[in-house]
Enzyme design. Structure first.
Site, PDB file in Angstrom:
ATOM      1  N   LYS A   1      63.750   5.551  -9.047  1.00  0.00           N
ATOM      2  CA  LYS A   1      63.451   4.094  -8.599  1.00  0.00           C
ATOM      3  C   LYS A   1      64.070   3.057  -8.913  1.00  0.00           C
ATOM      4  O   LYS A   1      64.861   3.233 -10.463  1.00  0.00           O
ATOM      5  CB  LYS A   1      61.725   3.829  -8.952  1.00  0.00           C
ATOM      6  CG  LYS A   1      60.938   4.884  -8.461  1.00  0.00           C
ATOM      7  CD  LYS A   1      59.730   4.684  -8.546  1.00  0.00           C
ATOM      8  CE  LYS A   1      59.063   4.885  -8.235  1.00  0.00           C
ATOM      9  NZ  LYS A   1      57.688   4.583  -8.333  1.00  0.00           N
TER      10      LYS A   1
ATOM     11  N   TYR B   1      55.060   5.152   1.716  1.00  0.00           N
ATOM     12  CA  TYR B   1      53.667   5.112   1.011  1.00  0.00           C
ATOM     13  C   TYR B   1      52.695   4.701   1.548  1.00  0.00           C
ATOM     14  O   TYR B   1      51.678   3.550   0.994  1.00  0.00           O
ATOM     15  CB  TYR B   1      54.192   4.393  -0.612  1.00  0.00           C
ATOM     16  CG  TYR B   1      54.813   4.430  -1.990  1.00  0.00           C
ATOM     17  CD1 TYR B   1      54.483   5.996  -2.264  1.00  0.00           C
ATOM     18  CD2 TYR B   1      56.095   3.509  -1.940  1.00  0.00           C
ATOM     19  CE1 TYR B   1      54.888   6.070  -3.353  1.00  0.00           C
ATOM     20  CE2 TYR B   1      56.823   4.395  -3.275  1.00  0.00           C
ATOM     21  CZ  TYR B   1      56.093   5.052  -3.918  1.00  0.00           C
ATOM     22  OH  TYR B   1      56.529   5.311  -5.018  1.00  0.00           O
TER      23      TYR B   1
ATOM     24  N   THR C   1      51.165   8.130 -14.518  1.00  0.00           N
ATOM     25  CA  THR C   1      51.952   7.114 -13.576  1.00  0.00           C
ATOM     26  C   THR C   1      52.239   5.560 -14.738  1.00  0.00           C
ATOM     27  O   THR C   1      53.181   4.693 -14.311  1.00  0.00           O
ATOM     28  CB  THR C   1      50.763   6.773 -12.951  1.00  0.00           C
ATOM     29  OG1 THR C   1      50.460   7.962 -12.307  1.00  0.00           O
ATOM     30  CG2 THR C   1      51.470   5.576 -11.746  1.00  0.00           C
TER      31      THR C   1
ATOM     32  N   ARG D   1      58.616   8.520 -17.738  1.00  0.00           N
ATOM     33  CA  ARG D   1      57.340   7.326 -17.705  1.00  0.00           C
ATOM     34  C   ARG D   1      57.900   7.026 -19.618  1.00  0.00           C
ATOM     35  O   ARG D   1      57.784   5.679 -19.393  1.00  0.00           O
ATOM     36  CB  ARG D   1      56.746   7.749 -17.362  1.00  0.00           C
ATOM     37  CG  ARG D   1      57.199   7.793 -15.894  1.00  0.00           C
ATOM     38  CD  ARG D   1      56.016   8.441 -14.738  1.00  0.00           C
ATOM     39  NE  ARG D   1      55.990   7.618 -13.273  1.00  0.00           N
ATOM     40  CZ  ARG D   1      55.532   8.026 -12.604  1.00  0.00           C
ATOM     41  NH1 ARG D   1      54.298   8.887 -12.770  1.00  0.00           N
ATOM     42  NH2 ARG D   1      55.499   8.183 -10.987  1.00  0.00           N
TER      43      ARG D   1
ATOM     44  N   ASN E   1      58.073   2.344 -13.240  1.00  0.00           N
ATOM     45  CA  ASN E   1      57.459   3.316 -13.279  1.00  0.00           C
ATOM     46  C   ASN E   1      59.101   4.650 -12.546  1.00  0.00           C
ATOM     47  O   ASN E   1      58.510   6.125 -13.462  1.00  0.00           O
ATOM     48  CB  ASN E   1      55.813   3.856 -13.231  1.00  0.00           C
ATOM     49  CG  ASN E   1      56.168   4.435 -11.913  1.00  0.00           C
ATOM     50  OD1 ASN E   1      56.707   4.263 -11.495  1.00  0.00           O
ATOM     51  ND2 ASN E   1      54.347   5.189 -11.661  1.00  0.00           N
TER      52      ASN E   1
ATOM     53  N   HIS F   1      59.618   9.103  -8.680  1.00  0.00           N
ATOM     54  CA  HIS F   1      58.289   9.501  -8.012  1.00  0.00           C
ATOM     55  C   HIS F   1      58.554  10.675  -7.758  1.00  0.00           C
ATOM     56  O   HIS F   1      59.745  11.421  -7.933  1.00  0.00           O
ATOM     57  CB  HIS F   1      58.771   8.628  -6.646  1.00  0.00           C
ATOM     58  CG  HIS F   1      57.549   9.232  -5.767  1.00  0.00           C
ATOM     59  ND1 HIS F   1      55.833   9.095  -5.187  1.00  0.00           N
ATOM     60  CD2 HIS F   1      58.367  10.524  -4.692  1.00  0.00           C
ATOM     61  CE1 HIS F   1      56.011  10.545  -4.359  1.00  0.00           C
ATOM     62  NE2 HIS F   1      56.908  11.213  -4.052  1.00  0.00           N
TER      63      HIS F   1
ATOM     64  N   GLU G   1      57.423  14.787   2.698  1.00  0.00           N
ATOM     65  CA  GLU G   1      58.573  13.162   2.063  1.00  0.00           C
ATOM     66  C   GLU G   1      59.964  14.361   2.003  1.00  0.00           C
ATOM     67  O   GLU G   1      60.510  13.622   2.137  1.00  0.00           O
ATOM     68  CB  GLU G   1      57.836  13.450   0.492  1.00  0.00           C
ATOM     69  CG  GLU G   1      56.942  13.151   0.808  1.00  0.00           C
ATOM     70  CD  GLU G   1      56.419  12.674  -0.868  1.00  0.00           C
ATOM     71  OE1 GLU G   1      54.685  11.955  -1.084  1.00  0.00           O
ATOM     72  OE2 GLU G   1      56.806  12.883  -2.093  1.00  0.00           O
TER      73      GLU G   1
HETATM   74  P1  RTP Z   1      54.422   8.580  -7.549  1.00  0.00           P
HETATM   75  O1  RTP Z   1      53.731   8.272  -6.280  1.00  0.00           O
HETATM   76  O2  RTP Z   1      55.152   7.140  -7.214  1.00  0.00           O
HETATM   77  O3  RTP Z   1      55.190   9.275  -7.892  1.00  0.00           O
HETATM   78  O4  RTP Z   1      52.888   8.069  -8.405  1.00  0.00           O
HETATM   79  P2  RTP Z   1      52.126   8.680  -9.336  1.00  0.00           P
HETATM   80  O5  RTP Z   1      51.703   9.502  -8.162  1.00  0.00           O
HETATM   81  O6  RTP Z   1      51.995   8.821 -10.634  1.00  0.00           O
HETATM   82  O7  RTP Z   1      51.253   7.234  -8.972  1.00  0.00           O
HETATM   83  P3  RTP Z   1      50.444   6.750  -7.106  1.00  0.00           P
HETATM   84  O8  RTP Z   1      48.923   6.577  -7.534  1.00  0.00           O
HETATM   85  O9  RTP Z   1      50.731   7.590  -5.933  1.00  0.00           O
HETATM   86  O10 RTP Z   1      51.037   5.562  -6.950  1.00  0.00           O
HETATM   87  C1  RTP Z   1      52.312   4.807  -6.243  1.00  0.00           C
HETATM   88  C2  RTP Z   1      52.657   4.530  -6.859  1.00  0.00           C
HETATM   89  O11 RTP Z   1      52.243   2.601  -7.046  1.00  0.00           O
HETATM   90  C3  RTP Z   1      52.881   2.445  -7.985  1.00  0.00           C
HETATM   91  N1  RTP Z   1      51.440   1.750  -9.033  1.00  0.00           N
HETATM   92  N2  RTP Z   1      51.667   0.532  -9.190  1.00  0.00           N
HETATM   93  N3  RTP Z   1      49.931  -2.254 -10.360  1.00  0.00           N
HETATM   94  C4  RTP Z   1      49.676  -1.037 -10.120  1.00  0.00           C
HETATM   95  O12 RTP Z   1      48.625  -1.152 -10.673  1.00  0.00           O
HETATM   96  C5  RTP Z   1      50.186   0.134  -9.881  1.00  0.00           C
HETATM   97  N4  RTP Z   1      49.738   1.470  -8.802  1.00  0.00           N
HETATM   98  C6  RTP Z   1      50.460   2.463  -8.905  1.00  0.00           C
HETATM   99  C7  RTP Z   1      53.026   3.123  -8.661  1.00  0.00           C
HETATM  100  O13 RTP Z   1      55.145   2.739  -9.139  1.00  0.00           O
HETATM  101  C8  RTP Z   1      53.354   4.030  -7.998  1.00  0.00           C
HETATM  102  O14 RTP Z   1      54.543   5.090  -8.837  1.00  0.00           O
HETATM  103 MG    MG Z   2      52.135  10.011  -5.456  1.00  0.00          MG
END
Ligand code: RTP
Ligand code: MG
Length: 140
Positions: A11, A51, A93, A104, A114, A117, A128
């Site tokens: 990212k 997304y 995350t 991370r 973070n 992805h 994807e």
């Molecule tokens: P990713 O999809 O990026 O691999 O990350 P992930 O599965 O660990 O997390 P996900 O729940 O799919 O969320 C996607 C991305 O959204 C951002 N995020 N921001 N501000 C917040 O509370 C928040 N929660 C999620 C993060 O960049 C996360 O990786």
């Molecule tokens: Mg995710």
């Protein structure tokens, strides 16, 4: 366990801090092979399509703005159980919940910024990968 492919994104917070090589080393040390890779700049619209599942979440605008704020490195990682292995190497995350030694834990700045992805399941990995790469660009 079968050989799998997963979509990874380094990212903008990480490309900005010159961490592409350090992150790739973590993947390679874990036995993940980088079988496709390119550095691109997403528009907010493209980040929103990528997304799309998060469109109704409160952080969606912040997320797409961040993902379009600088270059990203999109890549296909291949290996035994690559989807789960990649998520293990990435860590939780929220970096404050991420296990020691994960990407991370070492590099992420916040829950939003973070650093990486990774696809979360075989079906999303397939979608994807196809979002960013044609078959000819993936060399296993
Ligand atoms: P990713 O999809 O990026 O691999 O990350 P992930 O599965 O660990 O997390 P996900 O729940 O799919 O969320 C996607 C991305 O959204 C951002 N995020 N921001 N501000 C917040 O509370 C928040 N929660 C999620 C993060 O960049 C996360 O990786
Ligand atoms: Mg995710």
């Amino acid at each position: 366990m079968a050989t799998e492919r997963t979509l990874s994104i380094i990212k903008p917070d990480a490309t900005k801090r010159n961490l592409t090589g350090a992150i790739n080393k973590k993947f390679e040390d874990a036995g993940l092979r980088i079988v496709a890779q390119k550095r691109i700049r997403l528009t907010e619209e493209q980040a929103g399509r990528f997304y799309d599942v998060h469109r109704e979440r409160p952080f969606f605008g912040e997320l797409t703005e961040f993902m379009a704020s600088g270059p990203v490195v999109v890549q296909v990682l291949e290996g035994e159980g690559a989807i789960a292995k990649n998520r293990e190497v990435m860590g939780a995350t929220n970096p404050s919940d991420a296990a020691e030694g994960t990407i991370r834990a070492e590099f992420a700045e916040s829950v939003g910024e973070n650093s990486v992805h990774g696809s979360d399941a075989p079906e999303t990995a397939k979608e994807e990968i196809a979002f960013f790469f044609s078959g000819l660009e993936i060399v296993g």
